[in-house]
Design a protein around this motif. Structure first.
Motif, short mmCIF file in Angstrom:
data_model
loop_
_atom_site.label_atom_id
_atom_site.label_comp_id
_atom_site.label_asym_id
_atom_site.label_seq_id
_atom_site.Cartn_x
_atom_site.Cartn_y
_atom_site.Cartn_z
N VAL A 6 52.13 55.26 32.35
CA VAL A 6 51.70 54.60 33.58
C VAL A 6 52.29 53.20 33.64
N THR A 7 53.01 52.91 34.71
CA THR A 7 53.44 51.53 34.95
C THR A 7 52.42 50.87 35.87
N VAL A 8 51.91 49.72 35.44
CA VAL A 8 50.93 48.96 36.22
C VAL A 8 51.63 47.71 36.75
N GLY A 9 51.49 47.46 38.04
CA GLY A 9 52.12 46.30 38.65
C GLY A 9 51.10 45.38 39.30
N VAL A 10 51.15 44.10 38.96
CA VAL A 10 50.27 43.10 39.58
C VAL A 10 51.09 42.34 40.62
N VAL A 11 50.77 42.58 41.88
CA VAL A 11 51.47 41.92 42.98
C VAL A 11 50.71 40.64 43.33
N GLY A 39 42.29 42.92 43.90
CA GLY A 39 41.38 42.11 43.11
C GLY A 39 41.68 40.66 43.38
N GLY A 40 40.86 39.98 44.19
CA GLY A 40 41.12 38.59 44.54
C GLY A 40 42.46 38.46 45.24
N PRO A 41 43.32 37.52 44.81
CA PRO A 41 44.63 37.34 45.44
C PRO A 41 45.70 38.28 44.87
N TYR A 42 45.28 39.34 44.21
CA TYR A 42 46.22 40.26 43.58
C TYR A 42 46.03 41.68 44.13
N LEU A 43 47.14 42.40 44.19
CA LEU A 43 47.12 43.82 44.52
C LEU A 43 47.69 44.53 43.31
N VAL A 44 46.88 45.38 42.67
CA VAL A 44 47.30 46.06 41.44
C VAL A 44 47.70 47.50 41.79
N GLN A 57 41.94 54.04 36.63
CA GLN A 57 41.07 53.25 35.77
C GLN A 57 41.82 52.08 35.13
N LEU A 58 43.07 52.31 34.78
CA LEU A 58 43.86 51.22 34.18
C LEU A 58 44.08 50.11 35.19
N GLY A 59 44.44 50.50 36.41
CA GLY A 59 44.63 49.49 37.46
C GLY A 59 43.35 48.74 37.76
N HIS A 60 42.23 49.47 37.77
CA HIS A 60 40.93 48.84 38.07
C HIS A 60 40.57 47.80 37.01
N THR A 61 40.78 48.15 35.74
CA THR A 61 40.44 47.23 34.65
C THR A 61 41.24 45.93 34.77
N ILE A 62 42.53 46.05 35.02
CA ILE A 62 43.37 44.85 35.12
C ILE A 62 43.02 44.04 36.36
N ALA A 63 42.75 44.72 37.48
CA ALA A 63 42.38 44.02 38.71
C ALA A 63 41.09 43.24 38.53
N GLN A 64 40.09 43.87 37.91
CA GLN A 64 38.81 43.20 37.73
C GLN A 64 38.92 42.01 36.77
N THR A 65 39.71 42.16 35.72
CA THR A 65 39.89 41.07 34.78
C THR A 65 40.54 39.86 35.44
N LEU A 66 41.55 40.12 36.26
CA LEU A 66 42.25 39.03 36.93
C LEU A 66 41.41 38.36 38.01
N ALA A 67 40.56 39.13 38.68
CA ALA A 67 39.86 38.61 39.85
C ALA A 67 38.50 38.03 39.55
N THR A 68 37.93 38.31 38.38
CA THR A 68 36.58 37.81 38.08
C THR A 68 36.60 36.30 37.92
N ARG A 69 35.85 35.62 38.78
CA ARG A 69 35.82 34.17 38.74
C ARG A 69 35.00 33.66 37.58
N SER A 70 35.45 32.58 37.01
CA SER A 70 34.72 31.88 35.95
C SER A 70 34.42 30.49 36.48
N LEU A 71 33.16 30.22 36.84
CA LEU A 71 32.81 28.93 37.42
C LEU A 71 33.06 27.81 36.42
N PRO A 72 33.62 26.69 36.88
CA PRO A 72 33.91 25.57 35.98
C PRO A 72 32.69 25.10 35.22
N ASP A 73 32.89 24.76 33.97
CA ASP A 73 31.84 24.21 33.13
C ASP A 73 32.27 22.81 32.71
#
Length: 229
Positions: A118-123, A171-176, A205-221
């Motif tokens: 599987v080739t996964v592409g993050v646009v 996922g956020g500003p990305y299309l996987v 599932q592979l695309g979903h995992t990468i999309a979610q990882t990239l798009a999940t926000r981490s609020l500044p601490d």
């Protein structure tokens, strides 16, 4: 002289008020809205700031079927080219460039049995609104994303002719995007209808995992040394 003194005192008072206001702004805690905006900016920069191995981990978990145990897809390699035109089919590239495609990051994985690759592409897009519009304008055909082969790995024979299944997820500003085929490199046109239907079931599932990882926000601490508030 009296008028001059009054004007001078006025300027001094105005200066004190301005300085006091500036100090309050610079020393106050950020608002919730400011924290969210900063988090969005951080997400949009991940494709450049994160190491490639963090975007595309060496192994990704997936479930091959309902009720089955999790298995691992192993990364065969990460493509060096990132240009939208080089990573996508011409028609797809035209559509995504029109919506602001900035780059495409690609990596190829093999399933645990090394029978499917599987080739996964993050646009990458400027923001999530552009990515959303691009997703609506693009089909999830398996021939949208170009295959990326890596000699000496299970993906050595994977080329564009072997693409059989694909998916797309924002996922956020990305299309996987994903595109998948069999590791023996057999052309999609030569595959019989007897192929198991769930052979490529894990691909999204592979695309979903990468999309979610990239798009999940981490609020500044502000107490974390990685953030400057």
């Amino acid at each position: 002289m009296v008028v001059a003194l009054v004007v001078s005192f006025g300027y001094v008072a105005l200066g004190v008020v301005s300085v006091t206001g500036a100090v309050r702004v610079l020393t106050r805690d950020p608002t919730a809205a400011e924290l969210r905006r900063a988090a969005d900016v951080e997400v949009a920069r991940r494709w450049e700031s994160w190491p490639s191995g963090r975007i595309f981990p060496e192994r990704l978990t997936y479930r091959p079927g309902d009720g089955e145990e999790y298995e691992y897809a192993t990364r065969s390699g990460i493509a060096p080219e990132t240009a939208c035109e080089a990573s996508l089919e011409p028609k797809a590239a035209e559509v995504l460039l029109r919506h602001g495609c900035r780059a495409v990051l690609r990596a190829t994985y093999a399933d645990q049995l090394e029978g499917v690759v599987v080739t996964v592409g993050v646009v990458v897009f400027p923001d999530q609104h552009a990515a959303y519009r691009a997703r609506g304008a693009l089909s999830s055909s398996p021939t949208v994303l170009r295959a990326s082969a890596f000699p000496g790995t299970p993906a050595a024979l994977f080329n564009d002719a072997a693409r059989q299944r694909g998916s797309a997820e924002r996922g956020g500003p990305y299309l996987v995007l994903t595109t998948a085929g069999q590791s023996d490199g057999r052309p999609a046109a030569a595959v019989t209808k007897g192929r198991p239907q769930d052979l490529f079931g894990f691909v999204p599932q592979l695309g979903h995992t990468i999309a979610q990882t990239l798009a999940t926000r981490s609020l500044p601490d502000c107490g974390d040394r990685d953030w400057e508030c």
